[in-house]
Enzyme design. Structure first.
Site, mmCIF file in Angstrom:
data_model
loop_
_atom_site.group_PDB
_atom_site.id
_atom_site.type_symbol
_atom_site.label_atom_id
_atom_site.label_comp_id
_atom_site.label_asym_id
_atom_site.label_seq_id
_atom_site.Cartn_x
_atom_site.Cartn_y
_atom_site.Cartn_z
ATOM 1 N N SER A 156 -7.368 56.758 64.758
ATOM 2 C CA SER A 156 -7.325 55.565 64.210
ATOM 3 C C SER A 156 -5.726 55.025 63.825
ATOM 4 O O SER A 156 -5.094 55.086 64.822
ATOM 5 C CB SER A 156 -8.318 55.648 62.954
ATOM 6 N N ASP A 251 -16.568 50.669 69.605
ATOM 7 C CA ASP A 251 -15.577 50.817 68.712
ATOM 8 C C ASP A 251 -14.596 49.340 69.353
ATOM 9 O O ASP A 251 -14.281 49.181 70.558
ATOM 10 C CB ASP A 251 -14.701 51.908 69.077
ATOM 11 N N HIS A 281 -16.470 54.125 66.476
ATOM 12 C CA HIS A 281 -15.300 54.499 65.761
ATOM 13 C C HIS A 281 -15.574 55.702 64.663
ATOM 14 O O HIS A 281 -16.408 55.617 63.872
ATOM 15 C CB HIS A 281 -14.379 53.288 65.472
#
Length: 314
Positions: A156, A251, A281
């Site tokens: 991320s 995501d 995600h």
């Protein structure tokens, strides 16, 4: 695309919860809630040889790093940057993931406790990431590690930091790192990809959450034109290490990872791109409820990293 059954069940469970979303909390409470949520979804960590919290030189004082040593230490290492939007996340929230990487690859893992916003807004985290990579490259030999067998990794926001650190240090390290592992990385503030428009309400990072992160990390004036904030703006991708980029089908950041993989490949960088189409995600921290996390970590990432280290000097 369609959600896999386990992810669908997870979203049903989340949808029936009365817990307030993280973006409705102040950042300190949000950090506590994030840590608590991972205790419900993360797997039990495997044993490793040894762990120790150490400090390394940072741009504004000592930088804390957690070192994971395998039972049989080798010469390969992984520098890891945790996710959390530059606001949440810590050495503890990603402890299990780092232990799995260490256990499964036999590499020494260094997880970086970079400074978080809003106490330390952009570019503090970037500066810490660059300093940590320079330190590991410089000191690897003194720890019986090979500077040419370093993998730079992150998930991320940490995936974005890993990408930026490699660009910012290109040509300045003891040796080019052997690999980069970017797990559903955040790479483009401009939100141009279809996934950012199609998935604006997608758990766990709907648009409100993304803006909450960016407003804490960047303040009121987002540095959209700065490649340290938007790695997709770097112009020269040549000479970067081979990459494995992992995304999730549901995501908002999916298309940023895919586009970055294309840019690397166009520059002649070997790239493996894997989109796990049925999940969301953050799935790597959800191994207790999503088997795709196990498959990705242990069948894809570990094998791929080992292959890159084996190629060095071959």
């Amino acid at each position: 695309m369609s959600l896999d059954r386990e992810t669908e069940a997870l979203l049903f469970w989340v949808g029936s919860s009365t817990t307030r979303p993280l973006w409705q909390h102040d950042y300190e409470r949000a950090r506590a809630e994030y840590r608590r949520s991972l205790t419900k979804t993360d797997v039990a960590p495997p044993d490793v040889g040894n762990t120790a919290d150490i400090t390394v030189p940072g741009p504004e004082g000592p930088l804390r790093v957690r070192k994971y040593e395998p039972a049989r230490p080798g010469v390969a290492s992984i520098l890891y940057f945790h996710g959390g939007g530059g606001v949440l996340g810590s050495l503890d929230t990603h402890d299990t993931l780092c232990r799995i990487l260490c256990h499964d690859t036999g590499a020494t893992v260094f997880s970086v406790d970079y400074r978080l916003a809003p106490e330390h807004p952009f570019p503090a985290g970037v500066c810490d990431a660059v300093a940590a990579l320079e330190w590991l490259s410089r000191e690897a030999g003194n720890m019986s590690l090979d500077p040419a067998r370093i993998a730079v990794a992150g998930d991320s926001a940490g995936g974005g930091l890993a990408a930026v650190a490699l660009h910012e240090t290109k040509g300045r390290l003891e040796a080019r790192p052997a690999a980069q592992l970017l797990i559903y990385p955040a790479l483009d503030l401009r939100a141009r990809g279809p996934s950012r428009k199609e998935l604006i309400q997608q758990f766990p990072i709907p648009e409100e959450m993304i803006h909450w992160f960016f407003n804490h990390y960047f303040g009121t004036a987002w540095p959209i034109a700065d490649p340290r904030a938007t790695p997709a703006l770097y112009e020269d991708y040549s000479g970067l290490p081979p990459a494995l980029i992992v995304t999730a089908g549901y995501d908002p950041f999916r298309d940023e990872g895919a586009e970055y993989a294309e840019r690397l490949a166009a520059a002649g960088v070997p790239v493996d791109y894997a989109c796990y189409r049925g999940t969301v995600h953050g799935f790597m921290n959800m191994g207790r409820v999503l088997r795709v996390a196990h498959r990705t970590m242990r069948q894809r990432m570990g094998t791929w990293l080992t292959e890159q280290w084996d190629k060095v000097g071959a």
